[in-house]
Motif scaffolding. Structure first.
Motif, short mmCIF file in Angstrom:
data_model
loop_
_atom_site.label_atom_id
_atom_site.label_comp_id
_atom_site.label_asym_id
_atom_site.label_seq_id
_atom_site.Cartn_x
_atom_site.Cartn_y
_atom_site.Cartn_z
N ILE A 38 24.27 -61.34 77.10
CA ILE A 38 22.66 -61.14 76.87
C ILE A 38 22.29 -62.03 75.78
CG2 ILE A 38 20.68 -59.87 76.03
CD1 ILE A 38 21.93 -57.30 77.48
N GLY A 39 21.26 -62.93 76.05
CA GLY A 39 20.90 -63.95 75.09
C GLY A 39 19.28 -63.25 74.63
N PRO A 40 19.21 -62.75 73.29
CA PRO A 40 18.13 -62.30 73.08
C PRO A 40 17.26 -63.29 72.58
CG PRO A 40 19.73 -61.00 72.12
CD PRO A 40 20.44 -62.17 72.91
N GLY A 41 15.95 -63.46 72.63
CA GLY A 41 15.23 -64.60 71.93
C GLY A 41 14.79 -64.26 70.51
N TYR A 42 13.92 -64.03 70.01
CA TYR A 42 13.54 -63.84 68.53
C TYR A 42 12.86 -62.24 68.42
CZ TYR A 42 14.84 -68.40 66.75
OH TYR A 42 15.72 -69.39 66.23
N ILE A 43 13.93 -61.55 67.77
CA ILE A 43 13.66 -60.21 67.97
C ILE A 43 13.44 -59.42 66.61
CG2 ILE A 43 14.60 -57.84 68.82
CD1 ILE A 43 14.50 -60.22 71.00
N ALA A 44 12.56 -58.67 66.40
CA ALA A 44 12.03 -58.19 65.08
C ALA A 44 13.26 -57.05 64.67
CB ALA A 44 10.69 -57.51 65.31
N THR A 45 13.98 -57.51 63.70
CA THR A 45 15.04 -56.62 63.29
C THR A 45 15.29 -56.98 61.95
OG1 THR A 45 17.07 -57.99 63.80
CG2 THR A 45 16.47 -56.59 65.40
N PRO A 46 16.27 -56.29 61.12
CA PRO A 46 16.46 -56.63 59.73
C PRO A 46 17.16 -58.08 59.70
CG PRO A 46 17.03 -54.47 60.05
CD PRO A 46 16.73 -54.80 61.21
N GLN A 47 17.83 -58.54 60.84
CA GLN A 47 18.35 -59.92 60.67
C GLN A 47 17.42 -60.85 60.57
OE1 GLN A 47 18.83 -62.64 62.91
NE2 GLN A 47 20.90 -62.55 63.71
N THR A 48 16.10 -60.78 61.15
CA THR A 48 15.29 -61.70 61.23
C THR A 48 13.97 -61.55 60.23
OG1 THR A 48 14.01 -60.67 63.18
CG2 THR A 48 15.69 -62.48 63.74
N ALA A 49 14.21 -60.47 59.67
CA ALA A 49 13.14 -60.03 58.80
C ALA A 49 12.69 -61.20 57.79
CB ALA A 49 13.65 -58.78 57.89
N PRO A 50 13.50 -61.98 57.27
CA PRO A 50 13.15 -62.83 56.24
C PRO A 50 12.57 -64.03 56.91
CG PRO A 50 15.43 -62.64 56.09
CD PRO A 50 15.11 -61.88 57.31
N LEU A 51 12.56 -64.20 58.41
CA LEU A 51 11.62 -65.11 59.06
C LEU A 51 10.28 -64.65 59.40
CD1 LEU A 51 14.60 -66.03 61.55
CD2 LEU A 51 14.03 -67.28 59.45
N ARG A 52 9.99 -63.36 59.20
CA ARG A 52 8.77 -62.85 59.21
C ARG A 52 8.05 -62.41 58.40
NH1 ARG A 52 9.92 -58.49 61.61
NH2 ARG A 52 12.37 -58.54 61.48
N GLU A 53 8.47 -62.56 57.18
CA GLU A 53 7.96 -62.14 55.74
C GLU A 53 6.40 -62.58 55.71
OE1 GLU A 53 11.88 -61.23 52.83
OE2 GLU A 53 10.48 -62.96 52.97
N LYS A 54 5.58 -61.45 55.14
CA LYS A 54 4.01 -61.92 55.26
C LYS A 54 4.12 -62.98 53.73
CE LYS A 54 0.88 -60.08 57.93
NZ LYS A 54 1.47 -60.63 59.16
N GLN A 55 3.25 -64.06 53.88
CA GLN A 55 3.10 -65.07 52.84
C GLN A 55 2.17 -64.38 51.43
OE1 GLN A 55 4.91 -68.43 53.17
NE2 GLN A 55 5.82 -66.48 54.37
#
Ligand code: NAP
Ligand code: GCO
Length: 265
Positions: A187-204
């Motif tokens: 399975i190749g997930p796209g960009y999923i909202a998890t702790p692993q990608t949290a740094p990429l979604r941090e509010k400015q």
């Protein structure tokens, strides 16, 4: 069409690294389709937190502490599960890490660590469960790949190399064990909202979205990040009898990222 082909009733699943995140969502969904869930975490406290989270979802999961890169520990884990729960029918190689470091600043030790968890470990865990699957006459292995099984980007050289390798390991397990009625898919997930990608979604600081967050939204036709739950249906399909003639396939669950050039700025 026998709708029961999608049922996981009577099946035992091992989902690695499934105290939370994508692994937890996949394991929870498989349990809701009838599977008995075994999972591991490298950290005992998080494993117990995971047990509690499964209980809150009405699931009696079997939790174990095990570092998936440690071959002896993995062999011990599989033996313990076979003795306490039963032979593993479904393996989801989910445990994974990422280090986002510009390549020429990344140490070889860091590169090796990512490859160890994201590629060597799926080999180790698959090798530990396949003999019993062969004896039993069937088995399902699902490797959690990535957009980076197909694409590169700055700072994720080790992760992309590992996930690219995991795509080929998937095809190789398919080739070597298809005759034993073992289906191995990714399975190749796209960009999923998890702790692993949290740094990429941090509010400015000014409350605006992270630049990378905005980038992913522009690159995804669905114009949103995926949720772990978006991966459950595809995982259940690949774990079920409904996919008995699907083998060596990487199913991208990415909201269309791989098909899309991206929204014009
Ligand atoms: P996550 O939130 O970072 O969770 C990773 C899990 O793996 C954690 O439970 C972690 O345990 C466990 N783990 C790490 N190293 C381990 C080891 N050596 N032995 C045992 N367990 C270990 O990641 P996620 O976002 O849920 O991702 C899960 C999988 O999907 C990974 O393979 C990842 O590469 C892949 N993926 C993620 C995305 C995404 O956008 N999130 C997209 C594509 C693919 P600890 O918490 O104790 O470290
Ligand atoms: C990154 C992200 C991605 C996702 C995922 C995409 O830094 O680019 O972490 O690698 O985790 O793998 O499919």
């Amino acid at each position: 069409m026998n709708i029961n082909a999608f049922s996981l009733k009577g099946k035992i699943a091992l989902v690695t690294g499934a105290s939370y995140g994508i692994g937890f969502a996949i394991a929870k969904g498989m349990a809701e389709c009838g599977a008995t869930i075994c999972f591991n975490d490298i950290n005992e406290e998080l494993m117990h937190k995971g047990i509690k989270a499964y209980e809150e979802a009405g699931i009696k999961a079997h939790g174990y502490v095990c570092d998936v890169t440690d071959e002896a520990a993995v062999e011990e884990l599989v033996k313990k599960i076979e003795a306490e729960v039963g032979v593993i029918d479904i393996l989801v190689n989910n445990a994974g890490i990422i280090k986002r470091i510009p390549m020429c600043e990344m140490s070889a030790a860091d590169f090796r660590k990512v490859v160890d968890v994201d590629l060597n470990a799926p080999f180790i865990v698959s090798k530990a469960v396949i003999p019993s699957m062969v004896k039993k006459g069937h088995g399902k292995i699902i490797n959690i790949c990535s957009m980076m099984s197909e694409l590169g980007r700055e700072t994720v050289s080790a992760y992309a190399a590992a996930k690219g390798g995991l795509k080929m390991l998937t095809k190789n397990i398919c080739s070597e064990f298809g005759g034993a009625n073992i289906q191995c898919n990714g399975i190749g997930p796209g960009y999923i909202a998890t702790p692993q990608t949290a740094p990429l979604r941090e509010k400015q600081a000014d409350g605006s979205r992270h630049p990378f967050d905005q980038f992913i939204i522009s690159k995804t036709p669905a114009a949103r990040w995926g949720e772990p739950e978006d991966l459950v249906g595809p995982a259940v399909f690949l774990a079920s009898d409904a996919s008995d003639f699907v083998n060596g396939h990487i199913l991208y669950v990415d909201g269309g990222i791989l098909a899309y050039i991206g929204k014009q700025p």
